[in-house]
Design an enzyme around this catalytic site. Structure first.
Site, mmCIF file in Angstrom:
data_model
loop_
_atom_site.group_PDB
_atom_site.id
_atom_site.type_symbol
_atom_site.label_atom_id
_atom_site.label_comp_id
_atom_site.label_asym_id
_atom_site.label_seq_id
_atom_site.Cartn_x
_atom_site.Cartn_y
_atom_site.Cartn_z
ATOM 1 N N CYS A 2 0.856 -1.180 0.000
ATOM 2 C CA CYS A 2 0.000 0.000 0.000
ATOM 3 C C CYS A 2 0.895 1.235 0.000
ATOM 4 O O CYS A 2 2.009 1.213 0.519
ATOM 5 C CB CYS A 2 -0.927 0.096 1.198
ATOM 6 S SG CYS A 2 -2.051 -1.276 1.373
ATOM 7 N N ARG A 27 3.598 -0.149 -5.083
ATOM 8 C CA ARG A 27 3.404 -0.680 -3.732
ATOM 9 C C ARG A 27 2.088 -1.440 -3.576
ATOM 10 O O ARG A 27 1.848 -2.079 -2.557
ATOM 11 C CB ARG A 27 3.434 0.463 -2.707
ATOM 12 C CG ARG A 27 4.718 1.251 -2.739
ATOM 13 C CD ARG A 27 4.604 2.425 -1.819
ATOM 14 N NE ARG A 27 4.602 2.007 -0.442
ATOM 15 C CZ ARG A 27 5.678 1.949 0.323
ATOM 16 N NH1 ARG A 27 6.849 2.282 -0.148
ATOM 17 N NH2 ARG A 27 5.580 1.553 1.569
ATOM 18 N N TRP A 74 -2.901 -2.621 -1.525
ATOM 19 C CA TRP A 74 -2.587 -4.043 -1.679
ATOM 20 C C TRP A 74 -3.386 -4.723 -0.581
ATOM 21 O O TRP A 74 -3.061 -4.578 0.597
ATOM 22 C CB TRP A 74 -1.085 -4.273 -1.498
ATOM 23 C CG TRP A 74 -0.666 -5.679 -1.821
ATOM 24 C CD1 TRP A 74 -0.288 -6.175 -3.039
ATOM 25 C CD2 TRP A 74 -0.578 -6.783 -0.906
ATOM 26 N NE1 TRP A 74 0.008 -7.505 -2.940
ATOM 27 C CE2 TRP A 74 -0.160 -7.904 -1.646
ATOM 28 C CE3 TRP A 74 -0.830 -6.938 0.459
ATOM 29 C CZ2 TRP A 74 0.023 -9.160 -1.060
ATOM 30 C CZ3 TRP A 74 -0.647 -8.184 1.032
ATOM 31 C CH2 TRP A 74 -0.221 -9.283 0.278
ATOM 32 N N ASN A 100 -1.378 2.549 5.680
ATOM 33 C CA ASN A 100 -0.528 1.497 5.149
ATOM 34 C C ASN A 100 -0.066 0.670 6.333
ATOM 35 O O ASN A 100 0.543 1.213 7.255
ATOM 36 C CB ASN A 100 0.670 2.127 4.417
ATOM 37 C CG ASN A 100 1.715 1.108 4.032
ATOM 38 O OD1 ASN A 100 1.399 -0.066 3.861
ATOM 39 N ND2 ASN A 100 2.951 1.555 3.891
ATOM 40 N N GLY A 101 -0.377 -0.613 6.337
ATOM 41 C CA GLY A 101 0.025 -1.459 7.462
ATOM 42 C C GLY A 101 -1.136 -2.334 7.887
ATOM 43 O O GLY A 101 -2.114 -2.497 7.154
ATOM 44 N N GLU A 489 16.829 -17.562 -8.454
ATOM 45 C CA GLU A 489 16.398 -16.207 -8.807
ATOM 46 C C GLU A 489 15.736 -16.194 -10.193
ATOM 47 O O GLU A 489 14.712 -15.527 -10.399
ATOM 48 C CB GLU A 489 17.608 -15.259 -8.749
ATOM 49 C CG GLU A 489 17.398 -13.869 -9.316
ATOM 50 C CD GLU A 489 16.288 -13.063 -8.658
ATOM 51 O OE1 GLU A 489 15.732 -13.507 -7.642
ATOM 52 O OE2 GLU A 489 15.953 -11.994 -9.194
ATOM 53 N N LYS A 493 11.954 -15.030 -10.864
ATOM 54 C CA LYS A 493 11.651 -13.952 -11.818
ATOM 55 C C LYS A 493 10.609 -14.433 -12.825
ATOM 56 O O LYS A 493 9.665 -13.728 -13.122
ATOM 57 C CB LYS A 493 12.953 -13.566 -12.537
ATOM 58 C CG LYS A 493 13.188 -12.133 -12.810
ATOM 59 C CD LYS A 493 13.731 -11.282 -11.708
ATOM 60 C CE LYS A 493 12.913 -11.214 -10.478
ATOM 61 N NZ LYS A 493 13.585 -10.574 -9.357
ATOM 62 N N GLU A 496 7.066 -14.743 -11.197
ATOM 63 C CA GLU A 496 6.344 -13.508 -10.873
ATOM 64 C C GLU A 496 5.991 -12.702 -12.115
ATOM 65 O O GLU A 496 4.990 -11.996 -12.118
ATOM 66 C CB GLU A 496 7.064 -12.660 -9.817
ATOM 67 C CG GLU A 496 8.390 -12.095 -10.172
ATOM 68 C CD GLU A 496 8.998 -11.259 -9.038
ATOM 69 O OE1 GLU A 496 8.273 -10.705 -8.216
ATOM 70 O OE2 GLU A 496 10.246 -11.151 -9.003
ATOM 71 N N HIS A 512 16.818 -36.586 -7.813
ATOM 72 C CA HIS A 512 16.200 -37.013 -6.556
ATOM 73 C C HIS A 512 14.712 -36.672 -6.508
ATOM 74 O O HIS A 512 14.150 -36.554 -5.427
ATOM 75 C CB HIS A 512 16.946 -36.389 -5.378
ATOM 76 C CG HIS A 512 18.382 -36.809 -5.342
ATOM 77 N ND1 HIS A 512 18.781 -38.024 -4.824
ATOM 78 C CD2 HIS A 512 19.496 -36.211 -5.811
ATOM 79 C CE1 HIS A 512 20.099 -38.137 -4.954
ATOM 80 N NE2 HIS A 512 20.562 -37.051 -5.561
ATOM 81 N N LYS A 610 5.651 -4.124 -4.224
ATOM 82 C CA LYS A 610 7.098 -3.918 -4.196
ATOM 83 C C LYS A 610 7.673 -4.042 -2.787
ATOM 84 O O LYS A 610 8.689 -4.687 -2.585
ATOM 85 C CB LYS A 610 7.412 -2.535 -4.779
ATOM 86 C CG LYS A 610 8.891 -2.224 -4.892
ATOM 87 C CD LYS A 610 9.524 -3.004 -6.012
ATOM 88 C CE LYS A 610 11.001 -2.724 -6.155
ATOM 89 N NZ LYS A 610 11.655 -3.753 -6.967
#
Ligand code: M6R
Length: 615
Positions: A2, A27, A74, A100-101, A489, A493, A496, A512, A610
């Site tokens: 947010c 955000r 968000w 925000n929170g 990574e 990437k 997402e 395995h 983000k």
């Protein structure tokens, strides 16, 4: 998660806030809203979807007023609906808030207020908070010594458990506004006859670069063009004004179609910035001034724990290879969200290093605080100057990557690897690393920006490869040693950005279990960039998957004898310390092109934000 923005000044607030929210959109982009105050009346506009949906609505419904608050969401509490979109209002219609929170004890606050006759219209925790403010305001007498508005916000926050960055306005208080923070970034921007509040300076740097970073448990009370900061315990706080130097161009697309692509292409420059002024040729070492530790103290460290989340956690894994190999100090890597609740044995010779692009990730911040509570020194590698992690760490290293707006971390990751290499060099030279080996690392780091540029020049080749794989349903990324974190990574990437299911594995682990997934729709991307025997072992692993029908893409050092493969991306031959950085560039470009080919929103992937400021 947010983003909040607030404005009080002489310009029309709604337009300023809509622009600020556009810059904060990374955000959270589930829904957005703005409220303004004009002639004692609150006006509001909210929309589900991206900021452009809000902007369209605002064209049809301009909001009057030169002060207001805005929010890009968000979702945490409550689904993505207009009713759950901020700003939220108190039942009596006097207060509007953006938050925000997470108010963790919102259920008990709501229950208490329900008993007092308050009704709620949304499923959010924030609506409980704004009504608590209204409740205290109704009870608070007008008083010559205490400001009733400030008191009602302050008393409410004393009841709140959880994280918040808030901005509140009251219809009975024209040209006044209150902001407060606890564990969620809130910055005051000071312009000419105008003031700004925001979760990120990038939202108002076109207006001013003169800022004050609020600390936890502080409130700022804005009246006309002045402000006063106090703590929740009513102590006055002297504002520390700073100038931020982030270039506003950096938060614009500047001709690129997406921030992700722009930031991938900014890597040569970001790496130069990470290295600049940090190399000492005379002594073949690096000098990271922000560590705030003497050579004696650095030599005394016998264990390093790295902590982070997401991509930054992958950077920690690479740091482990660098530091163990170059400085011979044992390293452990932890997910911050696990470490913070695990009673890991720590002693005074242990150093905790956190890595966070945003410097705001709540789990990383909590992990760091937990270590500090136990008397352990914490260093931070972060990109955001003035962030909570930067300010609370005992020392640290700024990345100087410039603002990273794309939700997928790209240039911040490679800068983190570069700083890990510098740190390994500095620690190594304080121990057994020879001058000649130190000089070799320095030489490799100096070549890095140009080498990265040469890989960026292959973008259309990588796009052509992506075209051949765009319809796959799954993908496996393999690598050994320092290529394993790059495989992780690369898979992260791709997941997402293109929503393709992807997994990263140490190449030998394939046998395995995961090898059972191999099928034509599950290609394998293999990072075969290691040297000699590890390279040869990786080639054997590639042949194992090819024998079972996998299509393969190999990333390898130019001239390596890779054998048979469907596709190959060459990177320049380089030192072990820079190879992981170089190998990252093709996986970033591959994910980007796959995302674009599949019509995905690469800068704002679904469900992501983000900075993750909730647990
Ligand atoms: O700001 P931080 O580096 O602490 O963020 C950590 C993760 O949330 C972040 O790296 C995330 O995984 C990115 N979306 C990855 O591209």
């Amino acid at each position: 998660m947010c983003g909040i923005a607030a404005y009080l000044g002489w310009q029309q607030a709604a337009a300023i806030l809509a622009d600020a929210l556009r810059r904060l959109e990374y955000r959270g982009y589930d829904s957005a809203g703005v409220a303004t105050l004009n002639n004692g009346e609150l006006h509001c506009c909210r929309a589900v979807g991206t900021i452009s949906a809000l902007q369209k609505k605002l064209i049809g419904k301009p909001l009057p007023g030169t002060m207001g608050i805005g929010h890009t969401r968000w979702a945490t509490h409550g689904s993505v609906t207009e009713l759950n979109t901020h700003p939220h209002f108190s039942m009596d219609g006097k207060f509007a808030i953006v938050h925000n929170g997470v108010v963790e004890n919102f259920a008990s606050i709501r229950e208490f207020l329900s008993l007092q006759g308050y009704n709620f219209y949304s499923e959010t925790d924030t609506e409980a908070l704004v009504n608590l403010i209204a409740y205290h305001y109704a009870k608070e007498p007008e008083n010559a010594t205490k400001d009733r508005f400030l008191e009602s916000v302050r008393k409410s926050l004393l009841h709140v458990r959880g994280a918040y960055g808030i901005a509140v306005i009251c219809c009975e208080r024209p040209m006044e506004m209150i902001g407060a923070r606890n564990s969620s970034q809130l910055i005051l921007g000071i312009g000419k006859d105008e003031l700004f509040l925001s979760s990120d300076v990038a939202s108002f740097t076109t207006h001013t670069r003169d800022v004050v970073f609020l600390n936890d448990n502080e409130l700022v009370h804005i009246k006309n063009d002045s402000f006063a900061i106090t703590t929740l315990n009513m102590e006055e706080v002297a504002a520390v004004r700073q100038q931020v130097d982030w270039d506003t161009v950096a938060v614009e697309l500047n001709g690129y179609p997406h921030f992700m692509l722009k930031e991938i292409f900014e890597q040569p420059h970001a790496l130069e910035n990470a290295i600049r002024g940090r190399i000492e040729n005379d002594t073949a070492t690096a000098h990271l001034g922000g560590l705030q530790m003497t050579a004696h103290e650095l030599r005394g460290i016998n264990r390093i724990i790295f902590c982070a989340c997401g991509t930054a956690w992958c950077a920690c894994l690479v740091a482990e290879y660098f530091i163990e190999k170059i400085a011979r100090i044992p390293v452990e890597v932890e997910y911050a969200s696990e470490f913070r609740y695990r009673n890991a044995p720590l002693d005074q010779k242990t150093l905790l290093i956190v890595i966070s692009q945003s410097g705001e990730t709540v789990d990383t911040l909590a992990a760091m605080r937990e270590a500090q509570r136990r008397g352990i020194r914490v260093l931070a590698i972060t990109n955001c100057v003035g962030s909570a992690i930067a300010r609370e760490a005992n020392g640290g290293i700024y990345q100087h990557s410039g603002p990273e707006i794309g939700v997928a971390s790209t240039k911040a990751f490679t800068s983190q690897l570069c700083i890990a290499a510098l740190l390994a060099l500095q620690l190594g030279r304080l121990r057994d690393l020879s001058e000649a080996d130190g000089m070799e690392i320095i030489g490799a780091l100096k070549q890095l920006p140009a080498q990265v540029k040469s890989i960026l020049d292959q973008s259309s080749h990588i796009q052509a490869i992506a075209e051949r794989y765009q319809s796959c349903t799954d993908m496996i990324f393999l690598g050994r040693q320092s290529m394993f974190p790059i495989a992780l990574e690369g898979a992260l990437k791709l997941k997402e950005i293109s929503y393709i299911h992807a997994e990263g594995y140490p190449a030998a682990e394939m046998k395995h279990g995961p090898i059972a997934l191999i099928a034509p729709q599950c290609p394998v991307l293999c990072l075969a960039c290691n040297e000699e025997n590890i390279f040869e072992k990786t080639l054997s692993n590639i042949q194992e998957v090819r024998a079972r029908g996998a299509r393969t893409i190999i990333i390898a050092r130019e001239g390596s004898p890779i054998g048979v493969t469907d596709d190959v991306i060459w990177i320049p031959p380089a030192h072990d310390v820079t190879i992981p950085i170089l190998a990252t560039i093709p996986v970033q470009l591959f994910a980007y092109h796959m995302g674009i080919l599949r019509g995905c929103s690469v800068d704002k992937p679904r469900h992501l934000a983000k900075s993750v400021t909730v647990e």
